[in-house]
Design an enzyme around this catalytic site. Structure first.
Site, PDB file in Angstrom:
ATOM      1  N   ARG A   1       0.836  -1.216   0.000  1.00 52.20           N
ATOM      2  CA  ARG A   1       0.000   0.000   0.000  1.00 52.20           C
ATOM      3  C   ARG A   1       0.865   1.258   0.000  1.00 52.20           C
ATOM      4  O   ARG A   1       0.450   2.307  -0.480  1.00 52.20           O
ATOM      5  CB  ARG A   1      -0.956  -0.014   1.205  1.00 52.20           C
ATOM      6  CG  ARG A   1      -1.734   1.287   1.395  1.00 52.20           C
ATOM      7  CD  ARG A   1      -2.997   1.155   2.247  1.00 52.20           C
ATOM      8  NE  ARG A   1      -2.838   0.273   3.379  1.00 52.20           N
ATOM      9  CZ  ARG A   1      -2.188   0.577   4.509  1.00 52.20           C
ATOM     10  NH1 ARG A   1      -1.632   1.756   4.660  1.00 52.20           N
ATOM     11  NH2 ARG A   1      -2.082  -0.298   5.478  1.00 52.20           N
TER      12      ARG A   1
ATOM     13  N   TYR B   1     -18.139  15.449 -15.726  1.00 49.62           N
ATOM     14  CA  TYR B   1     -18.506  14.037 -15.751  1.00 49.62           C
ATOM     15  C   TYR B   1     -19.544  13.786 -14.651  1.00 49.62           C
ATOM     16  O   TYR B   1     -19.384  14.283 -13.523  1.00 49.62           O
ATOM     17  CB  TYR B   1     -17.224  13.246 -15.486  1.00 49.62           C
ATOM     18  CG  TYR B   1     -17.353  11.750 -15.501  1.00 49.62           C
ATOM     19  CD1 TYR B   1     -17.599  11.064 -16.683  1.00 49.62           C
ATOM     20  CD2 TYR B   1     -17.188  11.014 -14.338  1.00 49.62           C
ATOM     21  CE1 TYR B   1     -17.687   9.685 -16.689  1.00 49.62           C
ATOM     22  CE2 TYR B   1     -17.271   9.636 -14.336  1.00 49.62           C
ATOM     23  CZ  TYR B   1     -17.521   8.974 -15.522  1.00 49.62           C
ATOM     24  OH  TYR B   1     -17.615   7.618 -15.520  1.00 49.62           O
TER      25      TYR B   1
HETATM   26  C1  LIG Z   1     -14.342   7.791 -16.950  1.00 43.47           C
HETATM   27  C2  LIG Z   1     -14.107   9.128 -16.420  1.00 43.47           C
HETATM   28  C3  LIG Z   1     -13.895   9.330 -15.050  1.00 43.47           C
HETATM   29  C4  LIG Z   1     -13.955   8.205 -14.048  1.00 43.47           C
HETATM   30  O1  LIG Z   1     -12.979   7.243 -14.294  1.00 43.47           O
HETATM   31  P1  LIG Z   1     -13.126   5.709 -13.824  1.00 43.47           P
HETATM   32  O2  LIG Z   1     -11.844   5.082 -14.239  1.00 43.47           O
HETATM   33  O3  LIG Z   1     -14.339   5.156 -14.532  1.00 43.47           O
HETATM   34  O4  LIG Z   1     -13.346   5.723 -12.344  1.00 43.47           O
HETATM   35  C5  LIG Z   1     -13.664  10.622 -14.608  1.00 43.47           C
HETATM   36  N1  LIG Z   1     -13.629  11.655 -15.466  1.00 43.47           N
HETATM   37  C6  LIG Z   1     -13.824  11.502 -16.785  1.00 43.47           C
HETATM   38  C7  LIG Z   1     -13.758  12.689 -17.675  1.00 43.47           C
HETATM   39  C8  LIG Z   1     -14.071  10.241 -17.310  1.00 43.47           C
HETATM   40  O5  LIG Z   1     -14.268  10.091 -18.622  1.00 43.47           O
END
Ligand SMILES: *Cc1c(COP(=O)(O)O)cnc(C)c1O
Length: 392
Positions: free
Chosen positions: A55, A109
């Site tokens: 970790r 997002y």
């Molecule tokens: C997919 C995405 C995330 C989240 O990523 P994960 O790997 O699915 O947790 C955050 N921001 C943007 C712009 C994304 O496209």
């Protein structure tokens, strides 16, 4: 060194010895053995570099972190279990020793909005939103809130607005706030946020960087000043990425600049073709000379590269027409996610922005007829051929 070279070499062959593996292996051990307690003591105490517990750090993660820091011209990085874990960790790091308040871009997002409103806000962290593409609005919001953190996406989802990273960084720095940039859509090939004044550049590794649709991960890259707090959060909160995923991400990144160049070029051809189709009412593409942020694109991104995302509206379409169109796709994969080698299409109303009311979506400019395309590395004419037959 150019990014194409860094992508292939950075992080590997750290300790040349009689039998140095040319690429970094998957180190599965959770703890490390040394021939004396005094050496282990020095390593635990941070007086000597070395691995002690998975970790804390791990050779597979360290290699990936060095690689990502190098791509972003950062001092340090932390590999996390997902993009969301990386965003959460970056925001916590930004807020350490700063006022517990965030000014965030209004177009984000979907899950990031939920992180801010349902996780951080109930903890007493003040959250307010402003238009990241309007520096005056950002400056006003920052002056009023005096936040510890400004949070934006370099290319927004799904309408693909491009934020003036340099101007926003100036606004954040003048107010003593840390700028956190979700750089997932733009990637380090288009811009390096730390070079433009940001304090943290965050990616969902799941998307363009790993690029093959087979690994979930995230990365936070930061400057030397914030490296210790980022590393401490990795240890204390434990959002870290496992060694198998680190390996897959690192393997993917070696070809990332090549893939991204091809994807950007394909996206330009697809966007141009879509603009000439009678059934397409509107195309959203940052490479378009009529794009509202064309000046920012020209200033911040390399010529001819504006990302691999294209959104568009089906003329006079609603949910039914969009379902019909997407069901007819034969090559383009109907799936959530983006940035993979294969082209993918998503319906924001059904997925990324599902939890918002139709009115809220309308206010954001996300109509029932909008689809989002992540352009892959296939031959452009095959992608266009699939769109043509599905549009009918
Ligand atoms: C997919 C995405 C995330 C989240 O990523 P994960 O790997 O699915 O947790 C955050 N921001 C943007 C712009 C994304 O496209």
């Amino acid at each position: 060194m150019q990014i194409h070279t860094k992508a292939v070499h950075s992080g590997d062959r750290k300790k040349p010895g009689p039998h140095t593996p040319s690429t970094t292996p998957i180190h599965t051990a959770t703890s490390y053995f040394y021939d004396s307690m005094s050496k282990l003591d020095r390593i635990f105490g941070g007086d000597e570099a070395g691995f002690s517990y998975a970790r804390f750090d791990n050779p597979s993660a360290a290699a990936l972190e060095e690689l990502c820091a190098s791509l972003e011209n950062g001092a340090a990085a932390l590999a996390c279990a997902s993009g969301m874990a990386a965003l959460h960790t970056a925001i916590l790091a930004a807020l350490t020793d700063r006022p517990k308040s965030i000014v965030a871009a209004s177009a984000l997002y979907g899950q990031t909005v939920t992180l801010l409103m349902n996780v951080l806000s109930p903890l007493g962290i003040e959250v307010r939103f402003a238009d990241a593409c309007d520096p005056d609005a950002m400056r006003a919001a920052v002056a009023e809130a005096r936040p510890g953190c400004v949070f934006i996406e370099s290319i927004s989802n799904p309408l693909l607005r491009v934020a003036p990273l340099d101007s926003i960084a100036r606004i954040a720095r003048e107010a003593g706030a840390a700028l956190v940039v979700d750089h997932t859509f733009a990637t380090p090939l288009l811009a390096r946020p730390l070079d433009l004044g940001a304090h943290f550049s965050v990616h969902s590794l799941t998307k363009f960087l790993a690029g093959h649709g087979d690994v979930l991960g995230g990365i936070v890259v930061t400057d030397a000043a914030h490296a210790p707090v980022l590393r401490a959060l990795g240890r204390n909160v434990g959002p870290v990425l496992g060694p198998f995923e680190c390996y897959l991400a690192m393997r993917g990144i070696k070809t990332f600049p090549l893939r991204m160049e091809r994807q950007c070029a394909n996206a330009g051809k697809v966007a141009e073709w879509l603009a000439g189709q009678a059934r397409v009412a509107r195309v959203y593409y940052p490479g378009d000379t009529a794009h509202p942020d064309a000046a920012t694109v020209a200033r911040l991104f390399p010529a001819g590269m504006s990302g691999a995302m294209v959104s568009f509206e089906i003329r006079d379409g609603g949910r039914e027409e969009v379902f019909g169109f997407m069901d007819s796709l034969k090559l383009i994969v109907r799936a959530t996610s983006l940035g993979d080698v294969h082209s993918m299409m998503l319906y924001p109303v059904m997925s990324s922005h599902r939890d918002l009311s139709p009115k809220h979506r309308q206010r954001m400019g996300i109509g029932e007829n909008l689809v989002r395309l992540s352009v892959g590395i296939e031959a452009a004419e095959d992608i266009i051929g699939d769109l043509a037959q599905a549009l009918g």
